[in-house]
Design a protein around this motif. Sequence first.
Motif, PDB file in Angstrom:
ATOM      1  N   TRP A 102     -60.509 -33.325 -40.960  1.00 58.40           N
ATOM      2  CA  TRP A 102     -59.250 -32.569 -40.991  1.00 58.40           C
ATOM      3  C   TRP A 102     -59.429 -31.215 -41.693  1.00 58.40           C
ATOM      4  O   TRP A 102     -58.538 -30.395 -41.687  1.00 58.40           O
ATOM      5  CB  TRP A 102     -58.172 -33.388 -41.680  1.00 58.40           C
ATOM      6  CG  TRP A 102     -57.332 -34.215 -40.760  1.00 58.40           C
ATOM      7  CD1 TRP A 102     -55.995 -34.050 -40.500  1.00 58.40           C
ATOM      8  CD2 TRP A 102     -57.732 -35.345 -39.985  1.00 58.40           C
ATOM      9  NE1 TRP A 102     -55.551 -35.009 -39.617  1.00 58.40           N
ATOM     10  CE2 TRP A 102     -56.602 -35.817 -39.277  1.00 58.40           C
ATOM     11  CE3 TRP A 102     -58.939 -36.013 -39.799  1.00 58.40           C
ATOM     12  CZ2 TRP A 102     -56.645 -36.920 -38.423  1.00 58.40           C
ATOM     13  CZ3 TRP A 102     -58.994 -37.104 -38.944  1.00 58.40           C
ATOM     14  CH2 TRP A 102     -57.858 -37.538 -38.266  1.00 58.40           C
ATOM     15  N   ASP A 149     -50.506 -34.658 -37.469  1.00 60.86           N
ATOM     16  CA  ASP A 149     -50.008 -34.672 -38.846  1.00 60.86           C
ATOM     17  C   ASP A 149     -50.266 -33.363 -39.588  1.00 60.86           C
ATOM     18  O   ASP A 149     -50.203 -33.322 -40.817  1.00 60.86           O
ATOM     19  CB  ASP A 149     -50.634 -35.835 -39.615  1.00 60.86           C
ATOM     20  CG  ASP A 149     -52.160 -35.767 -39.652  1.00 60.86           C
ATOM     21  OD1 ASP A 149     -52.750 -35.195 -38.721  1.00 60.86           O
ATOM     22  OD2 ASP A 149     -52.765 -36.280 -40.609  1.00 60.86           O
ATOM     23  N   ASP A 178     -52.354 -40.711 -45.220  1.00 63.84           N
ATOM     24  CA  ASP A 178     -53.178 -39.710 -44.531  1.00 63.84           C
ATOM     25  C   ASP A 178     -54.341 -40.352 -43.788  1.00 63.84           C
ATOM     26  O   ASP A 178     -55.390 -39.735 -43.589  1.00 63.84           O
ATOM     27  CB  ASP A 178     -53.680 -38.633 -45.508  1.00 63.84           C
ATOM     28  CG  ASP A 178     -52.554 -37.713 -45.984  1.00 63.84           C
ATOM     29  OD1 ASP A 178     -51.393 -37.926 -45.578  1.00 63.84           O
ATOM     30  OD2 ASP A 178     -52.840 -36.784 -46.755  1.00 63.84           O
ATOM     31  N   GLY A 211     -49.317 -38.524 -41.277  1.00 63.98           N
ATOM     32  CA  GLY A 211     -48.771 -37.886 -42.458  1.00 63.98           C
ATOM     33  C   GLY A 211     -47.334 -38.292 -42.683  1.00 63.98           C
ATOM     34  O   GLY A 211     -46.944 -39.422 -42.380  1.00 63.98           O
ATOM     35  N   GLY A 228     -49.484 -33.641 -44.610  1.00 64.19           N
ATOM     36  CA  GLY A 228     -50.319 -34.488 -45.451  1.00 64.19           C
ATOM     37  C   GLY A 228     -49.628 -34.878 -46.743  1.00 64.19           C
ATOM     38  O   GLY A 228     -48.669 -34.223 -47.191  1.00 64.19           O
ATOM     39  N   THR A 229     -50.116 -35.952 -47.350  1.00 66.37           N
ATOM     40  CA  THR A 229     -49.500 -36.473 -48.576  1.00 66.37           C
ATOM     41  C   THR A 229     -50.500 -36.697 -49.708  1.00 66.37           C
ATOM     42  O   THR A 229     -50.087 -37.050 -50.819  1.00 66.37           O
ATOM     43  CB  THR A 229     -48.790 -37.812 -48.294  1.00 66.37           C
ATOM     44  OG1 THR A 229     -49.762 -38.782 -47.873  1.00 66.37           O
ATOM     45  CG2 THR A 229     -47.722 -37.670 -47.211  1.00 66.37           C
ATOM     46  N   ASN A 278     -60.523 -36.938 -44.314  1.00 73.13           N
ATOM     47  CA  ASN A 278     -59.598 -35.814 -44.408  1.00 73.13           C
ATOM     48  C   ASN A 278     -60.322 -34.527 -44.764  1.00 73.13           C
ATOM     49  O   ASN A 278     -59.997 -33.459 -44.236  1.00 73.13           O
ATOM     50  CB  ASN A 278     -58.513 -36.119 -45.435  1.00 73.13           C
ATOM     51  CG  ASN A 278     -57.357 -36.894 -44.855  1.00 73.13           C
ATOM     52  OD1 ASN A 278     -56.386 -36.300 -44.387  1.00 73.13           O
ATOM     53  ND2 ASN A 278     -57.446 -38.213 -44.844  1.00 73.13           N
TER      54      ASN A 278
END
Length: 357
Positions: free
Chosen positions: A17, A40, A304, A308, A44-45, A13
């Motif tokens: 990302w 996503d 993630d 997401g 995101g989380t 990530n």
Amino acid sequence: MFTVDAHLDLSMNAMEWNRDLRQPVERLRERELGMTDKPDRAKGTVSLPDLRRGNIGLVVATQIARFVAPDNPLPGWQSPEQAWAQTQGQQIWYKTMEAAGEMVQIRDLAGLEKHLALWNDGTPNDVKPVGYILSLEGADSIITPAYVETAYNYGLRAIGPAHYGPGRYAQGTDATGFMGMAGRELLQEMQRFNIILDATHLCDDSFWEALDFFTGPVWASHNNCRALVDHNRQFSDEQLRELIARDAVIGGALDAWMMVPGWVRGQSTPEAMNCNLAKMIDHLDHICQLAGNALHIGIGSDLDGAFGKEQSPYDLETIADLQKIPDLLRQRGYTDEDIANVMHGNWLRFLRRVWAN
């Protein structure tokens, strides 16, 4: 309750990302509004502040980079050397987070106990480093089995030989076939350094070969049940019984397509499929019924993991909502001891046993 999450792709990530995981999830989403390069974006989380907010003080964090042959349509690198270099960049990100005081690598029993004492000292979590155990998801980036020693020396403590599709050392999700000589050489090196075998993603053929050949510690960091969602990504009851017999722990995953049957990627929604956190409890409970106890389950959220909120339980806003799980377990009749084992105790017992010598 102190919580262990046994599977998070944090460096992926951060590096692929381009997420600064030192920022809260809300800020990461704001930064990604209008971006369309990933499905996503702005959904995101996971972030380090949200891990702290959820009292998730220890995670198994991955390196991941796949090699793909010319006829393989999956995304990945054209050579093992490129894949290795990608994982080294990911490793440097973890080290940079350590230097910033955001994370700390857990390599052995002494480090584990020291970290647990810190996270359970009664002081606020907001300045505590998140502990991470380094795992490799898919072994394609191990250029030769001799590289296992190098990886062990920088802290790698678990390896999943396969990911999706065919691999250099094992066959993964949606593939078939055995590990063969190269895979067995990898397993030998893992056993030499007491590296945990992560059975997640192994196709059925490679799963049985690996467990027949490997006599070291085994877990399944993020895996659900084929009896509930009929796909080769999940484990059959026979496979789950074998893992239980090996004193493994299986982490319940929160990728919606693994939680509910009939999910259609890009079309289904968590709300329409009634995919909530209770669905993960269904999978965990199924494993408990096979085992006759709650000693072989935990959380391996995979949040993630290239998805997401669009593909997560609808009652989870960020990873901090893992703290809803104790009440859900309590509603199913699980005792306080069982709940503590699910949230952290089973993973910690496993690690203490493996690292005792």
